[in-house]
Design a protein around this motif. Structure first.
Motif, PDB file in Angstrom:
ATOM      1  N   TYR A 210       0.827  -1.211   0.000  1.00 38.82           N
ATOM      2  CA  TYR A 210       0.000   0.000   0.000  1.00 38.82           C
ATOM      3  C   TYR A 210       0.857   1.255   0.000  1.00 38.82           C
ATOM      4  O   TYR A 210       0.577   2.206  -0.746  1.00 38.82           O
ATOM      5  N   LEU A 211       1.915   1.277   0.811  1.00 37.83           N
ATOM      6  CA  LEU A 211       2.759   2.462   0.918  1.00 37.83           C
ATOM      7  C   LEU A 211       3.495   2.743  -0.388  1.00 37.83           C
ATOM      8  O   LEU A 211       3.777   3.906  -0.703  1.00 37.83           O
ATOM      9  N   LYS A 212       3.801   1.721  -1.163  1.00 37.25           N
ATOM     10  CA  LYS A 212       4.538   1.912  -2.402  1.00 37.25           C
ATOM     11  C   LYS A 212       3.651   2.410  -3.541  1.00 37.25           C
ATOM     12  O   LYS A 212       4.162   2.921  -4.545  1.00 37.25           O
ATOM     13  N   ASN A 213       2.360   2.270  -3.411  1.00 40.68           N
ATOM     14  CA  ASN A 213       1.455   2.618  -4.504  1.00 40.68           C
ATOM     15  C   ASN A 213       0.504   3.780  -4.191  1.00 40.68           C
ATOM     16  O   ASN A 213      -0.191   4.249  -5.091  1.00 40.68           O
ATOM     17  N   CYS A 214       0.432   4.211  -2.946  1.00 37.07           N
ATOM     18  CA  CYS A 214      -0.535   5.252  -2.578  1.00 37.07           C
ATOM     19  C   CYS A 214       0.059   6.640  -2.708  1.00 37.07           C
ATOM     20  O   CYS A 214       1.280   6.826  -2.681  1.00 37.07           O
ATOM     21  N   THR A 215      -0.806   7.629  -2.866  1.00 38.96           N
ATOM     22  CA  THR A 215      -0.464   9.052  -2.818  1.00 38.96           C
ATOM     23  C   THR A 215      -1.518   9.745  -1.975  1.00 38.96           C
ATOM     24  O   THR A 215      -2.711   9.473  -2.121  1.00 38.96           O
ATOM     25  N   TYR A 216      -1.087  10.671  -1.127  1.00 41.22           N
ATOM     26  CA  TYR A 216      -2.004  11.302  -0.168  1.00 41.22           C
ATOM     27  C   TYR A 216      -3.175  11.972  -0.875  1.00 41.22           C
ATOM     28  O   TYR A 216      -3.017  12.688  -1.866  1.00 41.22           O
ATOM     29  N   ASP A 217      -4.362  11.723  -0.327  1.00 40.52           N
ATOM     30  CA  ASP A 217      -5.596  12.369  -0.767  1.00 40.52           C
ATOM     31  C   ASP A 217      -6.536  12.434   0.435  1.00 40.52           C
ATOM     32  O   ASP A 217      -6.675  11.441   1.153  1.00 40.52           O
ATOM     33  N   GLU A 218      -7.159  13.612   0.662  1.00 40.83           N
ATOM     34  CA  GLU A 218      -7.983  13.777   1.857  1.00 40.83           C
ATOM     35  C   GLU A 218      -9.132  12.784   1.929  1.00 40.83           C
ATOM     36  O   GLU A 218      -9.552  12.392   3.026  1.00 40.83           O
ATOM     37  N   ILE A 219      -9.635  12.348   0.784  1.00 36.43           N
ATOM     38  CA  ILE A 219     -10.810  11.474   0.768  1.00 36.43           C
ATOM     39  C   ILE A 219     -10.419  10.007   0.593  1.00 36.43           C
ATOM     40  O   ILE A 219     -10.804   9.150   1.387  1.00 36.43           O
ATOM     41  N   HIS A 221      -7.150   8.552   0.304  1.00 30.25           N
ATOM     42  CA  HIS A 221      -5.984   8.048   1.034  1.00 30.25           C
ATOM     43  C   HIS A 221      -5.542   9.071   2.086  1.00 30.25           C
ATOM     44  O   HIS A 221      -4.466   9.665   1.981  1.00 30.25           O
ATOM     45  N   PRO A 222      -6.345   9.305   3.118  1.00 33.22           N
ATOM     46  CA  PRO A 222      -5.996  10.337   4.115  1.00 33.22           C
ATOM     47  C   PRO A 222      -4.839   9.942   5.033  1.00 33.22           C
ATOM     48  O   PRO A 222      -4.280  10.809   5.704  1.00 33.22           O
ATOM     49  N   TYR A 223      -4.467   8.666   5.081  1.00 31.74           N
ATOM     50  CA  TYR A 223      -3.404   8.215   5.979  1.00 31.74           C
ATOM     51  C   TYR A 223      -2.130   7.850   5.227  1.00 31.74           C
ATOM     52  O   TYR A 223      -1.203   7.300   5.819  1.00 31.74           O
ATOM     53  N   CYS A 224      -2.074   8.144   3.941  1.00 30.83           N
ATOM     54  CA  CYS A 224      -0.883   7.842   3.156  1.00 30.83           C
ATOM     55  C   CYS A 224       0.150   8.954   3.350  1.00 30.83           C
ATOM     56  O   CYS A 224      -0.143  10.133   3.112  1.00 30.83           O
ATOM     57  N   PRO A 225       1.395   8.642   3.764  1.00 30.30           N
ATOM     58  CA  PRO A 225       2.411   9.680   4.014  1.00 30.30           C
ATOM     59  C   PRO A 225       3.247  10.031   2.783  1.00 30.30           C
ATOM     60  O   PRO A 225       4.336  10.593   2.919  1.00 30.30           O
ATOM     61  N   PHE A 227       3.415  12.249  -0.625  1.00 33.03           N
ATOM     62  CA  PHE A 227       2.759  13.450  -1.140  1.00 33.03           C
ATOM     63  C   PHE A 227       3.361  13.837  -2.486  1.00 33.03           C
ATOM     64  O   PHE A 227       4.586  13.823  -2.660  1.00 33.03           O
ATOM     65  N   ARG A 228       2.512  14.195  -3.423  1.00 28.87           N
ATOM     66  CA  ARG A 228       2.952  14.743  -4.709  1.00 28.87           C
ATOM     67  C   ARG A 228       3.217  16.233  -4.525  1.00 28.87           C
ATOM     68  O   ARG A 228       2.402  16.965  -3.950  1.00 28.87           O
ATOM     69  N   LEU A 229       4.373  16.708  -5.013  1.00 26.49           N
ATOM     70  CA  LEU A 229       4.763  18.096  -4.783  1.00 26.49           C
ATOM     71  C   LEU A 229       3.768  19.076  -5.390  1.00 26.49           C
ATOM     72  O   LEU A 229       3.461  20.116  -4.803  1.00 26.49           O
ATOM     73  N   GLY A 230       3.251  18.758  -6.574  1.00 24.16           N
ATOM     74  CA  GLY A 230       2.265  19.646  -7.193  1.00 24.16           C
ATOM     75  C   GLY A 230       0.996  19.755  -6.378  1.00 24.16           C
ATOM     76  O   GLY A 230       0.396  20.837  -6.285  1.00 24.16           O
ATOM     77  N   ASP A 231       0.583  18.639  -5.742  1.00 23.70           N
ATOM     78  CA  ASP A 231      -0.617  18.671  -4.899  1.00 23.70           C
ATOM     79  C   ASP A 231      -0.382  19.497  -3.643  1.00 23.70           C
ATOM     80  O   ASP A 231      -1.287  20.206  -3.176  1.00 23.70           O
ATOM     81  N   ILE A 232       0.818  19.430  -3.087  1.00 23.53           N
ATOM     82  CA  ILE A 232       1.133  20.215  -1.887  1.00 23.53           C
ATOM     83  C   ILE A 232       0.999  21.709  -2.177  1.00 23.53           C
ATOM     84  O   ILE A 232       0.383  22.459  -1.414  1.00 23.53           O
ATOM     85  N   VAL A 233       1.580  22.143  -3.292  1.00 22.50           N
ATOM     86  CA  VAL A 233       1.535  23.572  -3.643  1.00 22.50           C
ATOM     87  C   VAL A 233       0.105  24.009  -3.952  1.00 22.50           C
ATOM     88  O   VAL A 233      -0.334  25.092  -3.540  1.00 22.50           O
ATOM     89  N   SER A 234      -0.653  23.185  -4.669  1.00 22.26           N
ATOM     90  CA  SER A 234      -2.034  23.560  -5.006  1.00 22.26           C
ATOM     91  C   SER A 234      -2.910  23.607  -3.760  1.00 22.26           C
ATOM     92  O   SER A 234      -3.794  24.464  -3.652  1.00 22.26           O
ATOM     93  N   ARG A 235      -2.677  22.720  -2.797  1.00 23.31           N
ATOM     94  CA  ARG A 235      -3.456  22.764  -1.554  1.00 23.31           C
ATOM     95  C   ARG A 235      -3.080  23.971  -0.706  1.00 23.31           C
ATOM     96  O   ARG A 235      -3.852  24.372   0.164  1.00 23.31           O
ATOM     97  N   ALA A 236      -1.899  24.535  -0.958  1.00 20.34           N
ATOM     98  CA  ALA A 236      -1.525  25.781  -0.286  1.00 20.34           C
ATOM     99  C   ALA A 236      -2.098  27.002  -0.994  1.00 20.34           C
ATOM    100  O   ALA A 236      -1.895  28.137  -0.541  1.00 20.34           O
ATOM    101  N   GLY A 237      -2.809  26.779  -2.102  1.00 20.08           N
ATOM    102  CA  GLY A 237      -3.481  27.873  -2.801  1.00 20.08           C
ATOM    103  C   GLY A 237      -2.656  28.541  -3.881  1.00 20.08           C
ATOM    104  O   GLY A 237      -2.925  29.700  -4.231  1.00 20.08           O
ATOM    105  N   HIS A 238      -1.663  27.827  -4.462  1.00 21.73           N
ATOM    106  CA  HIS A 238      -0.802  28.433  -5.475  1.00 21.73           C
ATOM    107  C   HIS A 238      -0.589  27.465  -6.640  1.00 21.73           C
ATOM    108  O   HIS A 238      -0.821  26.262  -6.519  1.00 21.73           O
ATOM    109  N   ASP A 239      -0.121  28.025  -7.765  1.00 23.22           N
ATOM    110  CA  ASP A 239       0.158  27.242  -8.960  1.00 23.22           C
ATOM    111  C   ASP A 239       1.633  26.846  -8.967  1.00 23.22           C
ATOM    112  O   ASP A 239       2.525  27.701  -8.822  1.00 23.22           O
ATOM    113  N   PHE A 240       1.896  25.561  -9.161  1.00 21.13           N
ATOM    114  CA  PHE A 240       3.274  25.075  -9.079  1.00 21.13           C
ATOM    115  C   PHE A 240       4.145  25.687 -10.175  1.00 21.13           C
ATOM    116  O   PHE A 240       5.271  26.122  -9.913  1.00 21.13           O
TER     117      PHE A 240
END
Length: 398
Positions: A210-219, A221-225, A227-240
């Motif tokens: 599971y850890l090798k194939n998952c990517t964090y998602d609030e709905i 995969h909320p417990y997957c550690p 993270f995709r860098l583009g998703d981190i920046v977009s969740r901070a409210g900015h364009d990568f």
């Protein structure tokens, strides 16, 4: 006389004193008093005990350890450097994998620099000149790249300097060279400990497939550690892609709120993301320089200067743990009872000083005590009795 006084004083220690109450049949004050009681009870039960868990002993001095590991590969092809394959060894600083890491997204590279003489950049105000007199020899250029030689280069309108030549270009590429870094992933392992309760926890629940194939998602995969860098920046409210041109600073917040009265498996982290640097002006961004030095066959030294722009990620951890303890429970119950007493005091003020028949209520609530001497004319042969006005129920207000 003295003996009787001491005897009465000693016996009074065993007396029990209680209050007398006046029953005022006033519906307005009665409704007000019940409303205050309900409000206090609602505050104690709803806010203190349910929302704030006032029955728990808490600890917010969290002990935390963070380990990060980035993965991702991209291929770039520029006119200056040609094709180049980038992996985590090339674009991550520092390589140790701590709570703060930097990812290169753009760069200015100046190859084959050698020590020599060349004109200073026209972007440097202190280097501008018209004659040689404007270039004091052996003087360092303020916010520049080298030392003035005393000559003014009329073609550029700047002083000649002794520096690593050619000098660096002033502006980064408009299109980020490592724009595809938004698809890179970072694995964040966070271990926390609350020493007061001897409780430890990690955000990694499964280290298998599971850890090798998952990517964090609030709905999903909320417990997957991971993270995709583009998703981190977009969740901070900015364009990568926009942020990748000049860089910036992103905060990754890990919040632990653990109710240790429940199952320990319910203690899970919550992630949030925010931009930490000020991007409202032209000075926003994040960059630094480094150089790699070489020597040719003749022993002459030269270097490749690289100014890198990128995104710095700061992983910040905080949290609180709570567990039932009788001491805070008793303290909060006592505070609630004190608030109920304050309600009685407030209703007394209304009844005795704000009602139409306040004088009647005061007369009933407060007794006037008088000492009356009877059956005796000489010293010590009389008896003293206390004359008081007896209390009765106060009739309802009309």
């Amino acid at each position: 006389m003295a003996e009787g006084t001491w005897k009465s004083l000693c016996l009074s220690v065993f007396d029990y004193k209680t209050e007398k109450y006046v029953i005022a049949q006033n519906k307005k004050v009665g409704v007000l008093f019940r409303c205050i009681q309900l409000a206090v009870l609602g505050y104690i039960i709803g806010w203190v005990f349910i929302t704030k868990k006032g029955y728990q002993d808490t600890e917010d001095s969290i002990q935390s350890s963070v380990m990060t590991k980035l993965k991702g590969v991209t291929l770039t092809n520029t006119s200056a450097n040609g094709p180049r394959l980038w992996d985590a060894v090339d674009y991550v600083f520092p390589p140790q994998g701590g709570s703060v890491f930097f990812v290169i997204t753009n760069l200015i590279q100046t190859p084959d620099q050698k020590l020599g003489h060349c004109p200073e950049s026209s972007k440097v105000p202190d280097a501008k000149c018209r004659t040689d007199d404007d270039c004091n020899p052996q003087e360092a250029v303020v916010a520049g790249n080298g030392i003035k030689t005393g000559h003014c280069i009329h073609e550029t309108g700047t002083c000649e300097i002794y520096a690593w030549c050619p000098i660096e270009k002033p502006s980064p590429p408009i299109n980020p060279i490592l724009g595809k870094a938004e698809n890179f992933t970072v694995y964040i392992k966070n271990s926390v400990r609350f020493s007061k309760f001897s409780f430890s926890r990690s955000n990694v629940k499964d280290t298998g497939v599971y850890l090798k194939n998952c990517t964090y998602d609030e709905i999903n995969h909320p417990y997957c550690p991971v993270f995709r860098l583009g998703d981190i920046v977009s969740r901070a409210g900015h364009d990568f892609q926009e942020m990748a041109i000049k860089g910036g600073v992103i905060g990754i917040l890990i919040e632990w709120n653990c109710d240790l009265d429940r199952s320990y498996s319910k203690c899970i982290p919550k992630y949030s993301f925010t931009r930490l640097d000020d991007n409202s002006n032209n000075t926003s961004g994040y960059n630094f320089r480094f150089a790699k030095y070489y020597k040719n066959i003749s022993g002459e030294e030269y270097r490749t200067l690289t100014k890198v722009f990128g995104i710095r990620f700061d992983v910040m951890v905080n949290g609180k743990a709570g567990k039932f303890n009788i001491i805070p429970t008793v303290i909060n119950i006592g505070s609630g009872l004190a608030l109920l007493g304050a309600g009685v005091f407030f209703c007394d003020l209304v009844l005795l000083y704000m009602m139409k028949k306040s004088t009647v209520y005061r007369a009933r609530k407060f007794e006037s005590v008088k000492k009356v001497k009877k059956n005796g004319t000489g010293k010590g042969d009389g008896k003293q009795i206390i004359e008081t006005q007896k209390l009765t129920d106060v009739p309802a207000e009309t």
